[in-house]
Write an enzyme that holds these catalytic residues in place. Structure first.
Site, PDB file in Angstrom:
ATOM      1  N   LYS A   1      36.778  26.481  76.817  1.00 56.47           N
ATOM      2  CA  LYS A   1      36.337  25.064  77.701  1.00 56.47           C
ATOM      3  C   LYS A   1      35.984  23.506  78.320  1.00 56.47           C
ATOM      4  O   LYS A   1      35.905  22.846  78.300  1.00 56.47           O
ATOM      5  CB  LYS A   1      38.252  25.058  78.555  1.00 56.47           C
ATOM      6  CG  LYS A   1      39.690  25.784  77.302  1.00 56.47           C
ATOM      7  CD  LYS A   1      40.835  25.824  78.546  1.00 56.47           C
ATOM      8  CE  LYS A   1      41.597  26.405  77.448  1.00 56.47           C
ATOM      9  NZ  LYS A   1      42.682  27.079  77.902  1.00 56.47           N
TER      10      LYS A   1
ATOM     11  N   LYS B   1      40.994  27.039  65.385  1.00 56.62           N
ATOM     12  CA  LYS B   1      42.200  26.833  65.684  1.00 56.62           C
ATOM     13  C   LYS B   1      43.026  25.572  65.939  1.00 56.62           C
ATOM     14  O   LYS B   1      42.592  24.687  66.212  1.00 56.62           O
ATOM     15  CB  LYS B   1      42.567  28.156  67.094  1.00 56.62           C
ATOM     16  CG  LYS B   1      43.852  28.565  67.464  1.00 56.62           C
ATOM     17  CD  LYS B   1      43.585  28.956  68.615  1.00 56.62           C
ATOM     18  CE  LYS B   1      44.301  27.668  69.323  1.00 56.62           C
ATOM     19  NZ  LYS B   1      43.822  28.403  71.472  1.00 56.62           N
TER      20      LYS B   1
ATOM     21  N   LYS C   1      47.046  21.924  69.644  1.00 52.72           N
ATOM     22  CA  LYS C   1      47.817  21.249  70.120  1.00 52.72           C
ATOM     23  C   LYS C   1      47.737  20.030  71.392  1.00 52.72           C
ATOM     24  O   LYS C   1      48.006  19.148  71.409  1.00 52.72           O
ATOM     25  CB  LYS C   1      49.526  21.756  71.326  1.00 52.72           C
ATOM     26  CG  LYS C   1      48.802  22.749  72.581  1.00 52.72           C
ATOM     27  CD  LYS C   1      50.379  23.313  73.366  1.00 52.72           C
ATOM     28  CE  LYS C   1      50.242  24.163  74.617  1.00 52.72           C
ATOM     29  NZ  LYS C   1      49.356  25.040  74.843  1.00 52.72           N
TER      30      LYS C   1
HETATM   31  P1  TYM Z   1      48.342  29.056  75.110  1.00 51.82           P
HETATM   32  O1  TYM Z   1      49.734  28.272  75.690  1.00 51.82           O
HETATM   33  O2  TYM Z   1      47.160  28.215  74.673  1.00 51.82           O
HETATM   34  O3  TYM Z   1      49.341  29.533  73.592  1.00 51.82           O
HETATM   35  C1  TYM Z   1      50.268  30.294  73.438  1.00 51.82           C
HETATM   36  C2  TYM Z   1      50.835  31.036  72.668  1.00 51.82           C
HETATM   37  O4  TYM Z   1      50.435  31.005  72.178  1.00 51.82           O
HETATM   38  C3  TYM Z   1      49.359  31.663  71.423  1.00 51.82           C
HETATM   39  N1  TYM Z   1      48.718  30.548  69.901  1.00 51.82           N
HETATM   40  C4  TYM Z   1      48.832  30.433  68.814  1.00 51.82           C
HETATM   41  N2  TYM Z   1      48.558  31.839  67.548  1.00 51.82           N
HETATM   42  C5  TYM Z   1      48.045  31.869  66.625  1.00 51.82           C
HETATM   43  N3  TYM Z   1      47.790  30.626  65.864  1.00 51.82           N
HETATM   44  C6  TYM Z   1      47.760  29.617  66.879  1.00 51.82           C
HETATM   45  N4  TYM Z   1      47.076  28.469  66.752  1.00 51.82           N
HETATM   46  C7  TYM Z   1      47.424  30.214  68.376  1.00 51.82           C
HETATM   47  N5  TYM Z   1      47.615  28.984  68.776  1.00 51.82           N
HETATM   48  C8  TYM Z   1      48.007  29.181  70.149  1.00 51.82           C
HETATM   49  C9  TYM Z   1      48.454  32.283  72.114  1.00 51.82           C
HETATM   50  O5  TYM Z   1      47.701  33.232  71.571  1.00 51.82           O
HETATM   51  C10 TYM Z   1      49.601  32.546  72.782  1.00 51.82           C
HETATM   52  O6  TYM Z   1      49.885  33.483  73.135  1.00 51.82           O
HETATM   53  N6  TYM Z   1      46.414  31.842  78.878  1.00 51.82           N
HETATM   54  C11 TYM Z   1      48.208  31.653  77.904  1.00 51.82           C
HETATM   55  C12 TYM Z   1      49.569  31.408  78.685  1.00 51.82           C
HETATM   56  C13 TYM Z   1      50.035  32.682  79.419  1.00 51.82           C
HETATM   57  C14 TYM Z   1      50.288  34.069  80.020  1.00 51.82           C
HETATM   58  C15 TYM Z   1      49.881  34.033  80.449  1.00 51.82           C
HETATM   59  C16 TYM Z   1      49.845  34.390  77.691  1.00 51.82           C
HETATM   60  C17 TYM Z   1      49.622  32.135  80.855  1.00 51.82           C
HETATM   61  N7  TYM Z   1      49.769  33.073  81.289  1.00 51.82           N
HETATM   62  C18 TYM Z   1      49.952  35.360  80.779  1.00 51.82           C
HETATM   63  C19 TYM Z   1      50.443  35.667  78.567  1.00 51.82           C
HETATM   64  C20 TYM Z   1      50.863  36.424  79.784  1.00 51.82           C
HETATM   65  C21 TYM Z   1      47.278  30.455  77.002  1.00 51.82           C
HETATM   66  O7  TYM Z   1      46.412  28.899  77.459  1.00 51.82           O
HETATM   67  O8  TYM Z   1      48.291  30.420  75.497  1.00 51.82           O
END
Ligand code: TYM
Length: 335
Positions: free
Chosen positions: A118, A200, A203
C-alpha cells in the site's frame, strides 16, 4: 446473541467499505462466514476505521458502509444469528488499539507485506494509520476473544501478528486474550484479476474489467469472463503455472461446487471458448440472487439501520468486558 450462543466458540471477521464487494470477498470470506454462523457466535463488521487509511470521499464512504452491510445480509449473513455492526460505532476497538500499539515493535509493522504494497501504491500518503493498521485489526479480533478468523490468504500475516500480540500480552501480565486461529479456505482464498492473473482481484482496481463486482449484471459478468486473460495453451487443466485458466476454474468451482477433476473432464478436448461461456453463465447464476436480495435489503433503510444499531450495542457490551480487563492489567485507575 441468544443465551445458548454464549457457550459457542467465537468468530470475528470484517471487510473494508472501500469499494463495491467482489466475487473474491465472497469466496475468500463471506461464503465461509455464512457456513460458520450456525456453529459459532459470530461478529461480522464493516471495517470503516481501516478504510480511512486511504483517502475516502465522506459521502461515498457513508454510502458504501451501508452497501457493504446490505451485501453481508444478501450473501446470507443472518442478523438473528450473527452480530453485524460498523467498526467505528464500537469505540472499544480504538481504545484497545492504543494499548496494543504500545506492545508492537516498529519492525513488526514495517515487515507487513500489505503495508509495503500500500505504501508503494499511495506514496503521497504513507500515514501512521496505514502503518499501525494490523494493530487495529488485532484489536478487532482480540477484543471479542475470537477463536477463529475466516479470511482470504492475504490476511494471513496480519493474523500471525495478532497471535503474537495476544501471546505477548498474556505473557507480560496473565492470560487475557484467546490466541485466535486463521480459517483460510483451501480453494478461493485468492481470486486473481481477470486482466492480470498475477495480481489479486481487488475492489479498488482501476480497470473495471479485472473485477467481478457483486452488483454486476449477468451481461457484465459474462462479458468480463469472455474477455478474461488466459494463457497461450488451449487445454482446461488446473496448473498453477497457467494462472488465468486456474483462476477461471476456481470461479467455476465456487459457482457450481464441481471439483477440478470434474471440470477438466467436462471440457476435455474443447477450447477456451466453450469453457469461458460456461464459467460466465455459472458465475452469473451464482451472483444473480445475491444482487437481487442486495437491492431489496438496501432499499429498506429502517430495517438496515435497526440491525446495525442493535449490532453495535451487542458488540459494544462484549468488547467492554475485554477492555475493562486490559485497562486493569496495564494499571489504569477505575472508579
Ligand atoms: P479486505 O476488505 O481487503 O477484504 C475482506 C476479506 O475478503 C478477502 N479477499 C479476498 N479473498 C479471495 N480473493 C480475493 N481477491 C480477495 N480480496 C479480498 C480478504 O482476505 C478478507 O478476508 N484488513 C481486512 C479487514 C479487517 C479484518 C479485521 C479481517 C479489518 N479487521 C479483523 C478479519 C479480522 C481487509 O482489508 O480485508
Amino acid at each position: 446473541m441468544s443465551e445458548t450462543s454464549k457457550n459457542k466458540p467465537v468468530i470475528l471477521s470484517g471487510i473494508q467499505p472501500s469499494g463495491i464487494l467482489t466475487i473474491g470477498h465472497l469466496t475468500g470470506a463471506l461464503r465461509n462466514w455464512v457456513q460458520l454462523q450456525d456453529t459459532y457466535e459470530c461478529f461480522y463488521m464493516i471495517a470503516d476505521l481501516h478504510s480511512i487509511t486511504s483517502r475516502q470521499v465522506p459521502a461515498d464512504l457513508r454510502k458504501r458502509t451501508l452497501d457493504t452491510a446490505a451485501m453481508f445480509i444478501a450473501a446470507g449473513i443472518d442478523p438473528d444469528k450473527s452480530t453485524l455492526f460498523i467498526q467505528s460505532q464500537v469505540p472499544q476497538h480504538s481504545q484497545l488499539t492504543w494499548v496494543l500499539n504500545c506492545f508492537t515493535g516498529m519492525g513488526e509493522c514495517s515487515r507487513m507485506t500489505q503495508f509495503k504494497d500500500k505504501s508503494s501504491r499511495q506514496a503521497d500518503n504513507i500515514n501512521v494509520g496505514l502503518f499501525s493498521y494490523p494493530v487495529l485489526m488485532a484489536s478487532d479480533i482480540l477484543i471479542y476473544q475470537a477463536d477463529l478468523v475466516p479470511v482470504g490468504g492475504d490476511q494471513k500475516q496480519h493474523l500471525e501478528l495478532t497471535r503474537n500480540l495476544a501471546q505477548r500480552f498474556n505473557h507480560n501480565y496473565s492470560p487475557t486474550f484467546k490466541v485466535p486461529e486463521p480459517y483460510i479456505p483451501k480453494v478461493g482464498a485468492r481470486i486473481m484479476s481477470l486482466q492480470d492473473p498475477a495480481q489479486k482481484m481487488s475492489k479498488s482496481d482501476v480497470n473495471e474489467r479485472s473485477t467481478i463486482f457483486l452488483t454486476d449484471s449477468d451481461e457484465q459478468i459474462r462479458n468480463k469472463i469472455k474477455r478474461a486473460v488466459t494463457d497461450s495453451g488451449s487445454e482446461v487443466k488446473f496448473d498453477e503455472t497457467r494462472p488465468g485458466v486456474a483462476n477461471l476454474m476456481t470461479l467455476y468451482h465456487a459457482a457450481t461446487g464441481k471439483s477440478f477433476a470434474e471440470i477438466e473432464m467436462e471440457f476435455a478436448g474443447q477450447g477456451y471458448g466453450n469453457f469461458k461461456s460456461a464459467v460466465g453463465n455459472a458465475v452469473a447464476d451464482y451472483i444473480r440472487p445475491i444482487r437481487e436480495r442486495f437491492v431489496e435489503i438496501r432499499n429498506d433503510k429502517n430495517r438496515l439501520n435497526g440491525i446495525l444499531r442493535h449490532g453495535a450495542e451487542q458488540a459494544g457490551s462484549c468488547a467492554m468486558k475485554t477492555l475493562r480487563k486490559v485497562y486493569k492489567k496495564v494499571g489504569f485507575v477505575s472508579f
